[in-house]
Design a protein around this motif. Structure first.
Motif, short mmCIF file in Angstrom:
data_model
loop_
_atom_site.label_atom_id
_atom_site.label_comp_id
_atom_site.label_asym_id
_atom_site.label_seq_id
_atom_site.Cartn_x
_atom_site.Cartn_y
_atom_site.Cartn_z
N THR A 134 0.83 -1.21 0.00
CA THR A 134 0.00 0.00 0.00
C THR A 134 0.86 1.25 0.00
O THR A 134 0.57 2.24 -0.69
N THR A 197 -3.57 14.40 2.18
CA THR A 197 -4.82 13.85 1.67
C THR A 197 -4.66 12.38 1.28
O THR A 197 -5.52 11.54 1.55
N GLU A 198 -3.54 12.06 0.65
CA GLU A 198 -3.27 10.67 0.25
C GLU A 198 -3.03 9.79 1.47
O GLU A 198 -3.49 8.64 1.52
N LEU A 200 -4.15 10.10 4.57
CA LEU A 200 -5.31 9.87 5.43
C LEU A 200 -6.22 8.76 4.91
O LEU A 200 -6.99 8.17 5.66
N ASN A 201 -6.12 8.46 3.62
CA ASN A 201 -7.01 7.46 3.02
C ASN A 201 -6.44 6.06 2.99
O ASN A 201 -7.10 5.13 2.54
N ASN A 203 -5.02 2.37 4.41
CA ASN A 203 -5.59 1.47 5.41
C ASN A 203 -4.78 1.39 6.69
O ASN A 203 -5.29 0.99 7.74
N SER A 205 -3.48 3.92 8.28
CA SER A 205 -3.54 5.18 9.02
C SER A 205 -4.27 4.99 10.34
O SER A 205 -5.32 4.35 10.41
N LYS A 208 -7.93 9.97 12.65
CA LYS A 208 -9.22 10.33 12.07
C LYS A 208 -9.14 11.61 11.26
O LYS A 208 -9.80 11.76 10.24
N GLY A 232 -10.18 15.33 7.26
CA GLY A 232 -10.79 14.37 8.18
C GLY A 232 -11.67 15.07 9.20
O GLY A 232 -12.15 16.19 8.99
#
Length: 266
Positions: A134, A197-198, A200-201, A203, A205, A208, A232
């Motif tokens: 990932t 932004t990348e 936070l999305n 798996n 992470s 929140k 978030g």
């Protein structure tokens, strides 16, 4: 008419935050002495680490009757001369040993106690994350920024921020350093927002949401402005949320920048 409460106290994570200093005082005079001692030790450690290109993530101090136990986690910037290669790792070890010796001399001369220093290098944990598929796919999405000087440091620090607890200090100190060295503030902040932004999305992470507030004269402008980066969810009225907060100051030729970072953990 009831008094108004400052809503910022709800976003500092007071309830679920561990104390960075622990001691037991016998009387009020001794408490004042220990607080002053704690501040002097922290200022000394912060200054020495900053000069040598190391960013402190956390610094915990535990006092007892015979000695002072200090636990420091840090990150080594790639932009500085200290590297973690096998050939140059001795320089880092020698630096930490000399720091422990100087701290002991300072404390014995002033407070008649000894110090036990334990450190943890966060760079070593990044090697394991690099094998994650990932993470590799994430780097491929951001490869157009790979020629930037701060690309590697930014990726590493954001990776630590989303995977480690209480990592707001590391991020705020890194932003403070970049606001001082980088004259293109708007480009840096837009780059930071895209990478955040990348991250936070993904798996893996553990956060929140994140909020960054910066005040200062961006790009040498005559007036101070405020810029906010929020991604978030950050709760506004909850004591039970686990929030890591830190405030840093960046001293530049165009004045100072105030950096506030909130990281809401899952």
């Amino acid at each position: 008419m009831g008094q108004k409460t400052n809503s910022n106290i709800f976003r500092l994570g007071v309830k679920n935050t561990e104390w960075v200093s622990k001691y037991q005082e016998i009387n009020p005079e001794e408490s004042t002495f220990l607080v002053n001692n704690d501040l002097e030790i922290r200022n000394y450690i912060n200054r020495i680490f900053e000069i040598n290109g190391l960013i402190i993530n956390s610094c915990k101090i535990r006092y007892n009757k015979t000695n002072i136990n200090i636990y420091v986690t840090y990150y080594v910037l790639e932009q500085f001369n200290i590297n973690l290669n096998n050939n140059n790792s001795k320089n880092l070890i020698n630096f930490l040993n000399s720091l422990a010796i100087s701290l002991n001399i300072f404390v014995k001369n002033n407070y008649n106690t000894s110090i036990k220093l334990k450190t943890k290098n966060l760079n070593k944990k990044l090697v394991k994350q690099g094998k994650n598929n990932t993470f590799r796919n994430l780097i491929k999405k951001l490869r157009k920024f790979s020629k930037n000087i701060i690309f590697k440091d930014l990726i590493n620090i954001l990776l630590i921020t989303v995977t480690q607890t209480n990592s707001s200090r590391l991020l705020s100190e890194f932003i403070a350093i970049q606001m001082k060295k980088n004259k293109k503030h708007n480009f840096f902040l837009s780059f930071l927002k895209k990478v955040l932004t990348e991250f936070l999305n993904v798996n893996f992470s553990k956060i929140k949401g994140i909020k960054i507030v910066i005040n200062g004269r961006f790009n040498g402008a005559p007036r101070s402005r405020k810029k906010i980066i929020q991604l978030g969810s950050i709760p506004l009225q909850s004591f039970n949320s686990k929030i890591s907060y830190n405030q840093s100051i960046s001293y530049t030729n165009n004045g100072t920048f105030g950096i506030n970072v909130w990281v809401c953990e899952k």
